[in-house]
Design a protein around this motif. Structure first.
Motif, short mmCIF file in Angstrom:
data_model
loop_
_atom_site.label_atom_id
_atom_site.label_comp_id
_atom_site.label_asym_id
_atom_site.label_seq_id
_atom_site.Cartn_x
_atom_site.Cartn_y
_atom_site.Cartn_z
N VAL A 119 44.60 46.82 48.96
CA VAL A 119 44.00 47.06 47.64
C VAL A 119 45.09 46.95 46.58
O VAL A 119 44.91 46.28 45.55
N TYR A 120 46.21 47.56 46.84
CA TYR A 120 47.31 47.55 45.88
C TYR A 120 47.85 46.14 45.67
O TYR A 120 47.99 45.67 44.54
N VAL A 121 48.15 45.44 46.76
CA VAL A 121 48.73 44.09 46.66
C VAL A 121 47.73 43.12 46.03
O VAL A 121 48.09 42.35 45.13
N TYR A 122 46.48 43.16 46.47
CA TYR A 122 45.47 42.26 45.92
C TYR A 122 45.25 42.54 44.43
O TYR A 122 45.17 41.62 43.62
N GLY A 123 45.18 43.83 44.07
CA GLY A 123 45.02 44.18 42.66
C GLY A 123 46.19 43.70 41.82
O GLY A 123 46.00 43.15 40.72
N LEU A 124 47.40 43.85 42.32
CA LEU A 124 48.58 43.39 41.58
C LEU A 124 48.61 41.87 41.45
O LEU A 124 48.96 41.33 40.38
N ILE A 125 48.25 41.17 42.51
CA ILE A 125 48.23 39.71 42.45
C ILE A 125 47.20 39.24 41.43
O ILE A 125 47.47 38.36 40.62
N MET A 126 46.02 39.84 41.47
CA MET A 126 44.99 39.44 40.50
C MET A 126 45.42 39.79 39.08
O MET A 126 45.20 39.02 38.15
N PHE A 127 46.06 40.94 38.91
CA PHE A 127 46.52 41.35 37.58
C PHE A 127 47.62 40.42 37.06
O PHE A 127 47.72 40.17 35.87
N ALA A 128 48.42 39.87 37.96
CA ALA A 128 49.54 39.02 37.56
C ALA A 128 49.11 37.58 37.24
O ALA A 128 49.91 36.81 36.72
N LYS A 129 47.87 37.23 37.54
CA LYS A 129 47.40 35.87 37.23
C LYS A 129 47.37 35.68 35.72
O LYS A 129 47.22 36.61 34.95
N HIS A 130 47.47 34.44 35.29
CA HIS A 130 47.54 34.14 33.85
C HIS A 130 46.18 34.21 33.17
O HIS A 130 46.11 34.54 32.00
N GLU A 131 45.11 33.89 33.87
CA GLU A 131 43.79 33.90 33.25
C GLU A 131 43.32 35.34 33.03
O GLU A 131 43.45 36.18 33.91
N ILE A 132 42.74 35.59 31.87
CA ILE A 132 42.37 36.96 31.49
C ILE A 132 41.31 37.55 32.42
O ILE A 132 41.34 38.75 32.69
N GLN A 133 40.39 36.72 32.93
CA GLN A 133 39.34 37.27 33.79
C GLN A 133 39.93 37.81 35.10
O GLN A 133 39.44 38.80 35.65
N PHE A 134 41.00 37.19 35.59
CA PHE A 134 41.65 37.69 36.80
C PHE A 134 42.40 38.99 36.52
O PHE A 134 42.42 39.90 37.34
N ARG A 135 43.00 39.07 35.34
CA ARG A 135 43.70 40.29 34.96
C ARG A 135 42.75 41.48 34.90
O ARG A 135 43.06 42.57 35.36
N ASP A 136 41.57 41.24 34.32
CA ASP A 136 40.58 42.32 34.23
C ASP A 136 40.14 42.77 35.62
O ASP A 136 39.99 43.96 35.87
N VAL A 137 39.93 41.81 36.53
CA VAL A 137 39.53 42.14 37.89
C VAL A 137 40.63 42.94 38.58
O VAL A 137 40.37 43.96 39.22
N GLY A 138 41.87 42.48 38.43
CA GLY A 138 43.00 43.18 39.05
C GLY A 138 43.16 44.59 38.52
O GLY A 138 43.36 45.54 39.28
N LEU A 139 43.03 44.75 37.21
CA LEU A 139 43.15 46.07 36.60
C LEU A 139 42.02 46.98 37.07
O LEU A 139 42.25 48.16 37.38
#
Length: 156
Positions: A119-139
């Motif tokens: 959960v932690y690693v996947y959330g961080l990876i998604m948060f680190a993506k450049h596209e805003i929709q991935f950041r929102d998902v990760g956060l």
């Protein structure tokens, strides 16, 4: 020749033994390996898919080099859906440039299976993506898994 028939009690006994051994293996793989040596029934039931699905892999290295027995064990755990093994495989695949998409898919799967590290690693990876929709998902994933602590009130 007579066909061997198993009674309901014998079948239930096998299921109960598998449940017990899977719980032993979930807590400690060392204890599982010791338990397997107790009797023939324990040895046979120790190869039940439920045991591999729940086996604790914390003490094993994530990356191992050429140990065929360890490789076989990891493959069985992955095949039977061990959440920790799915996380490990996802982690190694994601950071291998040839298998990034597969790794991300496995990390997501392990995250959905509530493996805390995944959960932690996947959330961080998604948060680190450049596209805003991935950041929102990760956060969202990180906040859901690790809610902020409430404000502490100190009485004077």
């Amino acid at each position: 020749m007579e066909a061997t028939q198993y009674s309901i009690v014998e079948a239930l006994l096998q299921d109960m033994l598998a449940e017990v051994l899977s719980r032993v293996g979930r807590d400690s793989y060392q204890q599982l390996f010791l338990t397997k040596t107790v009797c023939k029934d324990f040895w046979e039931v120790s190869f039940d898919p439920l045991v591999f699905k729940r086996l604790c892999l914390d003490r094993f290295p994530i990356v191992h080099f050429g140990n065929p027995k360890l490789t076989a064990l990891f493959n069985l755990c992955f095949f039977y859906g061990n959440p920790n093994m799915i996380y490990r495989r996802g982690l190694t695949c994601y950071f291998n440039s040839d298998y990034t998409k597969l790794g991300l898919r496995l990390l997501k799967q392990a995250s959905e299976m509530k493996v805390l590290e995944a959960v932690y690693v996947y959330g961080l990876i998604m948060f680190a993506k450049h596209e805003i929709q991935f950041r929102d998902v990760g956060l969202e994933i990180l906040i859901e898994a690790f809610p902020p602590l409430p404000d502490l009130v100190v009485a004077v």
